[in-house]
Every structure is written in structure tokens, then in C-alpha cells.
Design a protein around this motif. Structure first.
Motif, short mmCIF file in Angstrom:
data_model
loop_
_atom_site.label_atom_id
_atom_site.label_comp_id
_atom_site.label_asym_id
_atom_site.label_seq_id
_atom_site.Cartn_x
_atom_site.Cartn_y
_atom_site.Cartn_z
N GLU A 4 0.83 -1.20 0.00
CA GLU A 4 0.00 0.00 0.00
C GLU A 4 0.86 1.25 0.00
OE1 GLU A 4 -3.38 2.22 2.79
OE2 GLU A 4 -2.78 0.14 3.18
N ARG A 5 0.51 2.19 -0.85
CA ARG A 5 1.22 3.45 -0.91
C ARG A 5 0.64 4.41 0.12
NH1 ARG A 5 0.63 3.66 -7.47
NH2 ARG A 5 2.39 2.32 -8.00
N PRO A 6 1.47 5.13 0.83
CA PRO A 6 0.95 6.06 1.85
C PRO A 6 0.14 7.18 1.21
CG PRO A 6 3.31 6.40 1.51
CD PRO A 6 2.95 5.16 0.76
N TRP A 7 -0.97 7.51 1.84
CA TRP A 7 -1.82 8.59 1.34
C TRP A 7 -1.46 9.90 2.07
CZ3 TRP A 7 -5.31 9.16 -2.51
CH2 TRP A 7 -6.12 10.30 -2.48
N PRO A 8 -1.32 11.00 1.35
CA PRO A 8 -1.00 12.29 2.00
C PRO A 8 -2.25 12.87 2.67
CG PRO A 8 -1.26 12.59 -0.36
CD PRO A 8 -1.35 11.11 -0.11
N HIS A 9 -2.48 12.49 3.92
CA HIS A 9 -3.70 12.88 4.61
C HIS A 9 -3.75 14.39 4.86
CE1 HIS A 9 -4.96 8.75 5.27
NE2 HIS A 9 -3.72 8.47 5.68
N HIS A 10 -4.99 14.89 4.79
CA HIS A 10 -5.24 16.30 5.08
C HIS A 10 -6.31 16.33 6.17
CE1 HIS A 10 -3.05 17.72 1.46
NE2 HIS A 10 -3.47 16.58 0.95
N ARG A 11 -5.87 16.34 7.41
CA ARG A 11 -6.78 16.20 8.53
C ARG A 11 -7.80 17.33 8.62
NH1 ARG A 11 -6.51 10.97 9.30
NH2 ARG A 11 -4.38 10.23 9.65
N ASN A 12 -7.47 18.48 8.06
CA ASN A 12 -8.39 19.60 8.12
C ASN A 12 -9.30 19.68 6.89
OD1 ASN A 12 -7.32 20.48 10.60
ND2 ASN A 12 -5.68 21.59 9.55
N ASN A 13 -9.14 18.73 5.99
CA ASN A 13 -9.96 18.69 4.78
C ASN A 13 -10.27 17.23 4.45
OD1 ASN A 13 -11.25 19.05 2.37
ND2 ASN A 13 -9.63 20.24 1.39
N LEU A 14 -11.30 16.69 5.11
CA LEU A 14 -11.61 15.27 4.96
C LEU A 14 -12.08 14.91 3.55
CD1 LEU A 14 -13.43 14.57 8.34
CD2 LEU A 14 -11.04 14.14 7.73
N ASP A 15 -12.52 15.91 2.78
CA ASP A 15 -12.94 15.63 1.42
C ASP A 15 -11.79 15.20 0.53
OD1 ASP A 15 -15.49 16.24 2.10
OD2 ASP A 15 -15.55 18.20 1.13
N ARG A 16 -10.57 15.36 1.01
CA ARG A 16 -9.40 14.94 0.24
C ARG A 16 -8.88 13.57 0.67
NH1 ARG A 16 -5.21 19.86 -0.45
NH2 ARG A 16 -4.39 18.35 -1.97
N GLU A 17 -9.64 12.90 1.52
CA GLU A 17 -9.29 11.54 1.89
C GLU A 17 -9.62 10.59 0.73
OE1 GLU A 17 -7.77 10.48 5.07
OE2 GLU A 17 -7.32 12.56 4.61
N PRO A 18 -9.03 9.41 0.71
CA PRO A 18 -9.23 8.50 -0.42
C PRO A 18 -10.61 7.85 -0.43
CG PRO A 18 -7.90 7.44 1.26
CD PRO A 18 -8.08 8.86 1.71
N THR A 19 -11.05 7.47 -1.62
CA THR A 19 -12.29 6.70 -1.76
C THR A 19 -11.95 5.22 -1.68
OG1 THR A 19 -12.16 6.50 -4.17
CG2 THR A 19 -13.18 8.50 -3.27
#
Length: 224
Positions: free
Chosen positions: A146-161
Motif C-alpha cells: 500500500e502506498r501512503p496517502w497524504p492525509h489532510h486532517r483539516n480537509n476530509l474531502d481529500r481523503e481517499p475513496t
């Protein structure tokens, strides 16, 4: 994308019922799949192609049966609508000429049934690939590290589907014609016990199998 497996699957699409006819039963992508795999809104205006073309409204009407009205002021910037229409935007074409529609439209996948001559599948194949891999072992790739996802904790809409689970997979390197025949036999013998009917989890645990799932994937679950 495994072209040979997708072709074998599309061969089993039936325009009369808008479902794949398999030995295990009839199956088709649903609103839940659109939400979980693409994270796109179910409600709203359709998303269209490049609007730089003067004929894009006609193309939209051919593909999804609707198009935005012309601008009252020609000097205004002609922006495309905001959302993808119900379904995946899949369009297919082959040697038999005729209209092509989206997966949610009037003739989805119809023109690709038992294709003859040169043909192709166009549109958003991500949803069809992930939908198939989630449920069927036929043509399913091996998931790699699994490739690490660049999480954006202040913008959950940018989390992966949900589709991110299949972000890094092995490629099918064998001869496509040989594998197409192989996948055809596998689909012909597929039983209901070999199908994962609820890949996202049960009703109260939808998406629980994926940490940090984009909230867009289930915020419109009431429409499923």
C-alpha cells in the motif's frame, strides 16, 4: 486495468435488463458503487467533457440525455456542470453504429455485448474495474504494498475513496487473447458462493474495512 477480463465481463451484459448475466445471478453497478468507488455526489447536475468545443452540448445530450442550457450572455464563461450524473459515465462503441449512453442512461454497455469487429470501451472504467475486482475473482489483480496517502486532517474531502484499496496492484502481462478465453470460461463457471456480494461491509458497517475513508463515499447513503 485488465482489458481481457473487462471484455469477458462486458460480453455478459444484457441491454434488456441492464445487468450482467452470470451463472451466479444477475449483477450490476449501483448507486452505492458510484458513491463508494468514485466519491461523487448522486444528486446534482452532470459533469461533462471539455466545453471548449462548440458542439459539446450535443455530445452531452447523446451521452447522458441532457445538457445545460445556452448562456444568456455569450460573453460569460461557459463552465461545465458540477457533478457526474447518476452512474459512471461509461460509454461503449463498436462496429455496429448507434447511440452510446452512460451506465446510468438508456443504452449502457448495450453496444458492447458480444462485440464484432473493432470496438472499444470508453469513459470511466475505474468504477467497472474496481466493481469487478471487489466482487469477482475473475481477473482480480494481486494487491501490492500500500502506498501512503497524504492525509489532510483539516480537509476530509481529500481523503481517499474505496478505489484506493486497489491503487497499487499487479499487472496482467499474459497474452490478452489467451486470457480472454480463460476469463470467459471462469465467468461461465462462476458460482454464487464465489461472489463477494457485500464488499463494502454490512449495512451498519459500510466502509469499515478502510481506514480514513472519504466521507463523501457514504454521506448520501440514504439514496442507496
Amino acid at each position: 486495468m485488465n482489458a481481457a477480463a473487462l471484455t469477458a465481463l462486458v460480453d455478459r451484459w444484457r441491454p434488456e435488463t441492464h445487468t450482467f448475466h452470470l451463472r451466479a445471478g444477475e449483477m450490476t453497478p449501483t448507486l452505492q458503487d458510484v458513491s463508494m468507488i468514485l466519491g461523487l455526489p448522486i444528486q446534482g447536475d452532470p459533469l461533462c467533457m471539455n466545453t471548449a468545443s462548440d458542439g459539446y452540448r450535443g455530445q452531452m445530450d447523446d451521452l447522458i440525455g441532457m445538457a445545460p442550457p445556452p448562456l444568456e450572455d455569450p460573453k460569460e464563461r461557459d463552465l461545465p456542470p458540477a457533478h457526474l450524473s447518476l452512474g459512471s459515465g461509461l460509454t461503449l462503441e463498436n462496429a455496429r453504429k448507434g447511440p452510446t449512453r452512460t451506465l446510468s442512461g438508456r443504452t449502457p454497455l448495450d453496444e458492447a455485448c458480444r462485440m464484432t469487429g473493432n470496438g472499444g470501451i470508453g469513459g470511466c472504467l475505474l468504477i467497472l474495474s474496481v466493481w469487478s475486482w471487489d466482487r469477482l475473482s475473475v481477473g482480480r489483480p494481486r494487491i501490492l504494498n500500500e502506498r501512503p496517502w497524504p492525509h489532510h486532517r483539516n480537509n476530509l474531502d481529500r481523503e481517499p475513496t474505496w478505489s484506493y484499496l486497489w491503487d497499487n496492484v499487479s499487472e496482467m502481462m499474459s497474452d490478452r487473447k489467451i486470457m480472454y478465453r480463460h476469463y470467459t470460461v471462469e465467468l461461465d463457471t462462476l458460482t454464487a458462493e464465489q461472489v463477494d456480494w457485500e464488499p463494502y461491509g454490512t449495512y451498519y458497517h459500510i466502509g469499515a474495512g478502510m481506514a480514513d475513508l472519504n466521507p463523501k463515499c457514504h454521506e448520501e447513503a440514504r439514496f442507496w
